[in-house]
Design an enzyme around this catalytic site. Structure first.
Site, PDB file in Angstrom:
ATOM      1  N   GLY A  46      82.553  40.950  43.922  1.00  0.00           N
ATOM      2  CA  GLY A  46      83.775  40.561  43.222  1.00  0.00           C
ATOM      3  C   GLY A  46      83.864  39.052  43.182  1.00  0.00           C
ATOM      4  N   GLN A  51      87.612  30.978  42.271  1.00  0.00           N
ATOM      5  CA  GLN A  51      86.445  30.689  43.123  1.00  0.00           C
ATOM      6  C   GLN A  51      85.412  29.816  42.413  1.00  0.00           C
ATOM      7  OE1 GLN A  51      86.154  35.066  44.371  1.00  0.00           O
ATOM      8  NE2 GLN A  51      85.364  33.975  46.158  1.00  0.00           N
ATOM      9  N   CYS A  94      83.604  37.151  51.890  1.00  0.00           N
ATOM     10  CA  CYS A  94      84.094  36.445  50.694  1.00  0.00           C
ATOM     11  C   CYS A  94      83.081  35.362  50.343  1.00  0.00           C
ATOM     12  CB  CYS A  94      85.455  35.812  50.997  1.00  0.00           C
ATOM     13  SG  CYS A  94      86.160  34.925  49.606  1.00  0.00           S
ATOM     14  N   LEU A  95      82.744  35.250  49.044  1.00  0.00           N
ATOM     15  CA  LEU A  95      81.783  34.226  48.628  1.00  0.00           C
ATOM     16  C   LEU A  95      82.304  32.819  48.918  1.00  0.00           C
ATOM     17  CD1 LEU A  95      80.594  35.794  45.245  1.00  0.00           C
ATOM     18  CD2 LEU A  95      79.328  35.701  47.410  1.00  0.00           C
ATOM     19  N   HIS A 136      91.481  42.487  47.326  1.00  0.00           N
ATOM     20  CA  HIS A 136      90.926  41.220  47.813  1.00  0.00           C
ATOM     21  C   HIS A 136      90.936  40.179  46.687  1.00  0.00           C
ATOM     22  CE1 HIS A 136      87.606  38.931  50.099  1.00  0.00           C
ATOM     23  NE2 HIS A 136      87.676  38.331  48.939  1.00  0.00           N
ATOM     24  N   GLU A 137      90.472  40.596  45.491  1.00  0.00           N
ATOM     25  CA  GLU A 137      90.361  39.637  44.374  1.00  0.00           C
ATOM     26  C   GLU A 137      91.733  39.266  43.826  1.00  0.00           C
ATOM     27  OE1 GLU A 137      87.601  38.230  44.075  1.00  0.00           O
ATOM     28  OE2 GLU A 137      86.407  39.701  45.179  1.00  0.00           O
ATOM     29  N   HIS A 140      93.243  36.563  45.723  1.00  0.00           N
ATOM     30  CA  HIS A 140      92.754  35.221  45.364  1.00  0.00           C
ATOM     31  C   HIS A 140      93.628  34.588  44.288  1.00  0.00           C
ATOM     32  CE1 HIS A 140      89.028  34.391  47.494  1.00  0.00           C
ATOM     33  NE2 HIS A 140      88.508  35.575  47.191  1.00  0.00           N
TER      34      HIS A 140
HETATM   35 ZN   LIG Z   1      86.940  36.522  48.186  1.00  0.00          ZN
END
Ligand SMILES: [Zn+2]
Length: 176
Positions: A46, A51, A94-95, A136-137, A140
């Site tokens: 995701g 991000q 998480c990236l 989660h996304e 963000h």
């Molecule tokens: Zn993340």
């Protein structure tokens, strides 16, 4: 398509509240394609636009297993309409917080509405991993990170670690 740099903790942009997308047009579709490529390349399951430093309410998800064909899903202006009472726990990463993982408990299912990459309104009932990734996304988009759902002690520790590493990098010291 371009692979875009992913911002990481403690970049303050990760705490921004993203703005709604006004229209699905050609530049947006190009951004969507960049995000899908960036997510696949990372690799991740995701990615929210913030991000890659774009503060708009857009995210991409692909929960296909590595031996399955890629199956990216696009969510423009996603909104959670309903959350199940039942909870489930996944080990999340998480990236934007590389190589850190922690168990997070969230509603096991959610219903969400969103706009797809063709500009059409859609609704989805997400369960299992998809429910977790979507939550989660969407977090963000509101400047919330998965570490906000763990204990303050653990959160402070990970923020400190990334802040120190960023400081070392800015001073030109080798990362250890
Ligand atoms: Zn993340």
């Amino acid at each position: 398509m371009t692979i875009r740099p992913i911002i990481t903790l403690p970049d303050p942009k990760l705490r921004l509240v993203s703005k709604p997308v006004e229209r699905v047009d050609d530049p947006l579709v190009r951004l969507i394609d960049d995000m899908i490529q960036t997510m696949h390349e990372a690799p991740g399951i995701g990615l929210a636009a913030i991000q890659i430093a774009e503060p708009i309410r857009l995210l991409v998800v692909d929960i296909a297993k590595t031996d399955e064909p890629r199956a990216p899903q696009v969510f423009v202006n996603p909104e959670i309409l309903w959350r199940a009472d039942e909870r489930s726990t996944y080990e999340e990463g998480c990236l934007s917080i590389p190589e850190y993982y922690a168990e997070v408990e969230r509603p096991a299912a959610v219903r969400a509405r969103y706009i797809d990459r063709d500009g059409r309104p859609q609704e989805i009932l997400a369960e299992g991993l998809l429910a977790t990734v979507l939550q989660h996304e969407i977090d963000h988009l509101d400047g919330v990170l998965f570490i906000d759902h763990i204990s303050k002690l653990k959160r402070d520790r990970v923020i400190k670690k990334f802040t120190k590493a960023a400081k070392r990098a800015s001073e030109g010291a080798p990362a250890l």
